[in-house]
Design a protein around this motif. Structure first.
Motif, PDB file in Angstrom:
ATOM      1  N   GLN A   6     -13.398  -2.091   9.899  1.00 51.06           N
ATOM      2  CA  GLN A   6     -14.826  -2.266   9.562  1.00 51.06           C
ATOM      3  C   GLN A   6     -15.135  -1.621   8.215  1.00 51.06           C
ATOM      4  O   GLN A   6     -15.831  -2.175   7.368  1.00 51.06           O
ATOM      5  N   VAL A   7     -14.565  -0.391   8.047  1.00 50.15           N
ATOM      6  CA  VAL A   7     -14.822   0.344   6.803  1.00 50.15           C
ATOM      7  C   VAL A   7     -14.321  -0.462   5.615  1.00 50.15           C
ATOM      8  O   VAL A   7     -15.013  -0.621   4.594  1.00 50.15           O
ATOM      9  N   ARG A   8     -13.113  -1.012   5.759  1.00 52.44           N
ATOM     10  CA  ARG A   8     -12.550  -1.765   4.641  1.00 52.44           C
ATOM     11  C   ARG A   8     -13.322  -3.059   4.402  1.00 52.44           C
ATOM     12  O   ARG A   8     -13.547  -3.466   3.264  1.00 52.44           O
ATOM     13  N   GLU A   9     -13.708  -3.671   5.537  1.00 52.64           N
ATOM     14  CA  GLU A   9     -14.520  -4.883   5.417  1.00 52.64           C
ATOM     15  C   GLU A   9     -15.777  -4.608   4.595  1.00 52.64           C
ATOM     16  O   GLU A   9     -16.162  -5.383   3.724  1.00 52.64           O
TER      17      GLU A   9
ATOM     18  N   TYR B  58      -5.831   0.757  -1.115  1.00 57.70           N
ATOM     19  CA  TYR B  58      -5.294   2.121  -1.113  1.00 57.70           C
ATOM     20  C   TYR B  58      -5.967   2.931  -0.006  1.00 57.70           C
ATOM     21  O   TYR B  58      -7.174   2.901   0.160  1.00 57.70           O
ATOM     22  N   VAL B  59      -5.164   3.648   0.760  1.00 57.84           N
ATOM     23  CA  VAL B  59      -5.690   4.577   1.780  1.00 57.84           C
ATOM     24  C   VAL B  59      -5.059   5.932   1.487  1.00 57.84           C
ATOM     25  O   VAL B  59      -3.834   6.086   1.556  1.00 57.84           O
TER      26      VAL B  59
ATOM     27  N   GLU C  31     -16.019  19.575   3.605  1.00 59.64           N
ATOM     28  CA  GLU C  31     -16.150  18.280   4.277  1.00 59.64           C
ATOM     29  C   GLU C  31     -14.836  17.523   4.095  1.00 59.64           C
ATOM     30  O   GLU C  31     -14.448  17.219   2.978  1.00 59.64           O
ATOM     31  N   PRO C  32     -14.107  17.264   5.180  1.00 59.22           N
ATOM     32  CA  PRO C  32     -12.856  16.524   5.035  1.00 59.22           C
ATOM     33  C   PRO C  32     -13.132  15.056   4.760  1.00 59.22           C
ATOM     34  O   PRO C  32     -14.052  14.483   5.347  1.00 59.22           O
ATOM     35  N   TYR C  33     -12.349  14.499   3.907  1.00 65.08           N
ATOM     36  CA  TYR C  33     -12.577  13.089   3.556  1.00 65.08           C
ATOM     37  C   TYR C  33     -11.267  12.438   3.218  1.00 65.08           C
ATOM     38  O   TYR C  33     -10.234  13.096   3.074  1.00 65.08           O
ATOM     39  N   MET C  34     -11.366  11.101   2.995  1.00 64.23           N
ATOM     40  CA  MET C  34     -10.176  10.331   2.655  1.00 64.23           C
ATOM     41  C   MET C  34     -10.634   9.275   1.661  1.00 64.23           C
ATOM     42  O   MET C  34     -11.715   8.720   1.829  1.00 64.23           O
ATOM     43  N   ILE C  35      -9.817   9.067   0.649  1.00 64.91           N
ATOM     44  CA  ILE C  35     -10.225   8.087  -0.369  1.00 64.91           C
ATOM     45  C   ILE C  35      -9.683   6.722   0.008  1.00 64.91           C
ATOM     46  O   ILE C  35      -8.498   6.585   0.341  1.00 64.91           O
ATOM     47  N   LEU C  36     -10.604   5.723  -0.045  1.00 63.20           N
ATOM     48  CA  LEU C  36     -10.195   4.328   0.142  1.00 63.20           C
ATOM     49  C   LEU C  36     -10.547   3.586  -1.143  1.00 63.20           C
ATOM     50  O   LEU C  36     -11.586   3.849  -1.727  1.00 63.20           O
ATOM     51  N   ALA C  37      -9.670   2.682  -1.566  1.00 59.71           N
ATOM     52  CA  ALA C  37     -10.007   1.884  -2.761  1.00 59.71           C
ATOM     53  C   ALA C  37      -9.529   0.461  -2.559  1.00 59.71           C
ATOM     54  O   ALA C  37      -8.431   0.271  -2.023  1.00 59.71           O
ATOM     55  N   VAL C  38     -10.392  -0.516  -2.924  1.00 60.45           N
ATOM     56  CA  VAL C  38      -9.992  -1.928  -2.793  1.00 60.45           C
ATOM     57  C   VAL C  38     -10.251  -2.644  -4.127  1.00 60.45           C
ATOM     58  O   VAL C  38     -11.150  -2.247  -4.884  1.00 60.45           O
ATOM     59  N   PRO C  39      -9.465  -3.649  -4.434  1.00 62.84           N
ATOM     60  CA  PRO C  39      -9.723  -4.388  -5.674  1.00 62.84           C
ATOM     61  C   PRO C  39     -11.042  -5.167  -5.588  1.00 62.84           C
ATOM     62  O   PRO C  39     -11.374  -5.630  -4.492  1.00 62.84           O
TER      63      PRO C  39
ATOM     64  N   VAL D 258     -12.737  -2.204  -9.386  1.00 59.85           N
ATOM     65  CA  VAL D 258     -12.297  -1.505  -8.161  1.00 59.85           C
ATOM     66  C   VAL D 258     -13.521  -0.967  -7.434  1.00 59.85           C
ATOM     67  O   VAL D 258     -14.470  -0.522  -8.080  1.00 59.85           O
ATOM     68  N   VAL D 259     -13.542  -1.044  -6.109  1.00 60.93           N
ATOM     69  CA  VAL D 259     -14.566  -0.339  -5.321  1.00 60.93           C
ATOM     70  C   VAL D 259     -13.832   0.784  -4.573  1.00 60.93           C
ATOM     71  O   VAL D 259     -12.855   0.522  -3.869  1.00 60.93           O
ATOM     72  N   ALA D 260     -14.262   2.009  -4.810  1.00 62.46           N
ATOM     73  CA  ALA D 260     -13.614   3.145  -4.135  1.00 62.46           C
ATOM     74  C   ALA D 260     -14.644   3.890  -3.311  1.00 62.46           C
ATOM     75  O   ALA D 260     -15.842   3.842  -3.601  1.00 62.46           O
ATOM     76  N   ALA D 261     -14.186   4.584  -2.301  1.00 57.12           N
ATOM     77  CA  ALA D 261     -15.113   5.322  -1.432  1.00 57.12           C
ATOM     78  C   ALA D 261     -14.423   6.542  -0.854  1.00 57.12           C
ATOM     79  O   ALA D 261     -13.198   6.580  -0.728  1.00 57.12           O
ATOM     80  N   ARG D 262     -15.282   7.519  -0.537  1.00 51.19           N
ATOM     81  CA  ARG D 262     -14.758   8.653   0.238  1.00 51.19           C
ATOM     82  C   ARG D 262     -15.233   8.447   1.674  1.00 51.19           C
ATOM     83  O   ARG D 262     -16.410   8.288   1.939  1.00 51.19           O
ATOM     84  N   LEU D 263     -14.232   8.460   2.566  1.00 48.23           N
ATOM     85  CA  LEU D 263     -14.547   8.200   3.976  1.00 48.23           C
ATOM     86  C   LEU D 263     -14.672   9.542   4.703  1.00 48.23           C
ATOM     87  O   LEU D 263     -13.805  10.410   4.576  1.00 48.23           O
TER      88      LEU D 263
END
Ligand code: ADP
Length: 605
Positions: A72-75, A149-150, A160-168, A174-179
């Motif tokens: 869902q997050v990636r979507e 990218y995960v 705050e723990p997070y994880m970087i997601l990036a999609v073309p 690029v759209v990147a986010a901190r999850l």
């Protein structure tokens, strides 16, 4: 018979009771242990399978939950990547609105293909947007190259723990986010089963990325070197299960499942005691129950065995003892309808038979005793009464012989000599009969006195030498110089013993010699009479000592006997506390040795 004792105490090892009970105990224990092992094994496998399928189910649904959450997050990011750049640049609030619609995101940024941020939205503080090194960042390089990218779990300055997601994105950007990781953790924390069941997620490098205990993740715990992790990562599709001690030092049973597309693995674990709870309970209950049942069964069977078998056997033994002691009236209760009843009836039958036979025997014995008494009395009286006139005959004949009534012619002298000889032999026979009668009546008594053995030997020699001469035999006498001059004994009876043996030796010897020796032998002294006569066959050497038994009865000897001599010799020897031995070879001769103690036996004095 009375000496044979029935053992009243039997050693435990040999007791029928103990043996039957032990055999039953062993057989029962083996059977019960086998059943128990089968049942427990079945319960163990059922429980294990049930937990395993439960864990697999949980793992599968948990990994689906995490997978779909990430999907869902990636979507969502993919959706943003499709938005027109101008729309986002027109109003920065547009991206903020999108950020707030999805609580999983801490920050979303949109970049062109050079790494320039043209739209960004964040909660609290921006982090990605402020980076100066965006073009060198892995996530940017990966996504700008067209790959999703995960990243790893990281912690912000505000903890705050997070994880970087990036999609073309559309147009090469690029759209990147901190999850927000706590969202993933919440999903993992929600997974619970049983009392101790829980789940955690590791990534392909062995880092724990989601765990109910936040600290584990925040400490960047890596468990790649653990055997269960290695096994799970190597297993096909990362599906694996097993029992092990986990990185938190707990004994657990674990099942692993892959979380698709990310190289993540979901671990579900339950403590081993819980996974074996039913088995342990069953083992305890069944084991305890079996022990109790076994104990009760043993008790009941033991009691039954005692009542049905051992008690009757004991009564049988007591009965046999009673009968053995002579109580032939004793009878067992033979009313039981079983085999032991049969044994009891057979016992009673035997006791009745014994009783009948004993009374018949007692009657026969009484009759025999009466007859024997009568015979002994008759023998004693007749012998006694015969001796008196016979002594008279001998006396008068002797006087005739000596010429007391005038001189006799040659012929008369020869006749008188023969009468005297016959009368002497008759007196000898009567004396033997009287002795035998006294022996049988137990009335023969010895009279001890000091005597000179050499003198005794001389007397016997002088009486018997003429018999030997008559047969052309040599009579040799020998006395041991070591032997004391005076011995204690019944001189008359000892002379009788010697006479009997020497007369027999002469009687059964045709040529050669008869040797009489008296000598000392250790604690005893001995009379030995040996001859070179016809000898005695081996089978007769026992019975010739019985009264009225002869080997050479058919031989027509000048001196005949009744077969009483040796019996009287043996009896006299026995009364004197000694023994008689015989060595004889047919055709070569015989040696009789009478061994006597120097001290007379106490009861004989
Ligand atoms: P008797 O001499 O009156 O027959 P005994 O009891 O003295 O009875 O002897 C029993 C038998 O033992 C004799 O009849 C004889 O057969 C055998 N016997 C005894 N002494 C001798 C001996 N020295 N040599 C051979 N046989 C003997």
């Amino acid at each position: 018979m009375a000496d044979t004792q029935v053992p009243s105490v039997i050693s435990l090892k040999k007791s029928l009771h103990v043996r039957v009970m032990s055999a039953m105990g062993i057989v029962l224990s083996i059977a019960v242990l086998l059943c128990l092992a089968l049942v427990i094994n079945f319960i163990y496998h059922t429980e294990k399978d049930s937990w395993q399928s439960r864990q697999q189910e949980v793992s599968r649904s948990a990994s689906r939950t995490v997978g779909s959450f990430m999907g869902q997050v990636r979507e969502y990011l993919n959706l943003i990547s499709l938005l027109d750049r101008r729309y986002l640049e027109a109003d920065p609030q547009n991206l903020f609105k999108l950020l707030h619609q999805n609580p999983a995101f801490l920050e979303i940024i949109c970049l062109d293909e050079y790494g320039n941020v043209f739209a960004s939205a964040y909660r609290e503080t921006p982090l990605l947007a402020n980076l100066f090194t965006i073009p060198q960042s892995t996530w940017f390089i990966e996504a700008v190259a067209g790959r999703d990218y995960v990243g790893e779990v990281q912690v912000s300055a505000t903890d705050e723990p997070y994880m970087i997601l990036a999609v073309p994105a559309l147009g090469g950007g690029v759209v990147a986010a901190r999850l927000r990781m706590s969202v993933l953790w919440d999903v993992v924390s929600e997974i619970k089963f049983g009392q101790t069941g829980r789940a955690y997620v590791i990534n392909h490098m062995g880092y724990v990325i989601a765990h109910p205990n936040r600290e584990v993740v925040l400490n960047n715990t890596i468990i790649a070197d653990r055997p269960e992790v290695a096994a799970a990562l190597q297993a096909a599709d990362n599906e694996w299960s097993g029992a092990y001690r986990n990185f938190e030092n707990q004994d657990v049973v674990g099942v692993t499942m892959p979380i698709s597309n990310y190289g993540w693995v979901m671990f579900t674990e339950i403590s081993q005691p819980e996974s074996l709870a039913t088995t342990s309970y069953a083992l305890l209950a069944l084991g305890g129950g079996t022990l109790l049942a076994g104990f009760l069964l043993n008790l009941v069977v033991g009691r039954l065995l005692i009542r049905i078998v051992l008690e009757p056997v004991k009564r049988l033994r007591e009965g046999a003892e009673m009968v053995g002691r002579g109580n032939l009236d004793y009878r067992l209760d033979g009313d039981r309808p079983d085999e032991l009843g049969q044994v009891a009836a057979a016992f009673n039958f035997m006791a009745a038979g014994l009783q009948e036979r004993e009374s018949a025997l007692a009657q026969a014995r009484d009759r025999a005793l009466a007859a024997s008494n009568f015979k002994s009395r008759l023998l004693a009286n007749v012998s006694h009464d015969l001796r008196t006139p016979l002594n008279g005959i001998i006396g008068y004949t002797d006087m005739l012989n000596e010429g007391a009534f005038g001189s006799l012619s040659e012929q008369q002298l020869s006749i008188v000599g023969r009468v005297l000889g016959h009368a002497q032999r008759l007196l000898n026979l009567i004396n033997n009969l009287l002795d035998q009668a006294q022996i049988e009546a137990g009335r023969l008594e010895l009279h001890y006195e000091p005597f000179n053995p050499a003198k005794l030997l001389g007397e016997v020699e002088s009486i018997t030498s003429f018999l030997a001469q008559r047969k052309g035999l040599e009579l040799v006498t020998e006395i041991d110089p070591e032997l004391p001059n005076t011995l204690i004994g019944d001189r008359v009876r000892l002379q009788q013993v010697l006479m009997n043996l020497v007369v027999n030796a002469i009687k059964f010897t045709e040529k050669g010699l008869v040797c009489v020796r008296v000598y000392s032998r250790g604690q005893r002294w001995a009379i030995e009479v040996s001859d070179t006569g016809i000898g005695i066959p081996a089978e007769a050497q026992e019975y010739i000592f019985n009264p009225f038994r002869q080997v050479h009865a058919s031989l027509n000897h000048e001196i005949e006997g009744l077969g009483l001599g040796l019996s009287i010799v043996q009896e006299l020897t026995r009364l004197m506390g000694g023994e008689i031995r015989l060595v004889s070879r047919v055709g070569l001769g015989s040696t009789f040795t009478v061994l006597l103690p120097f001290e007379p036996p106490k009861e004989g004095v």
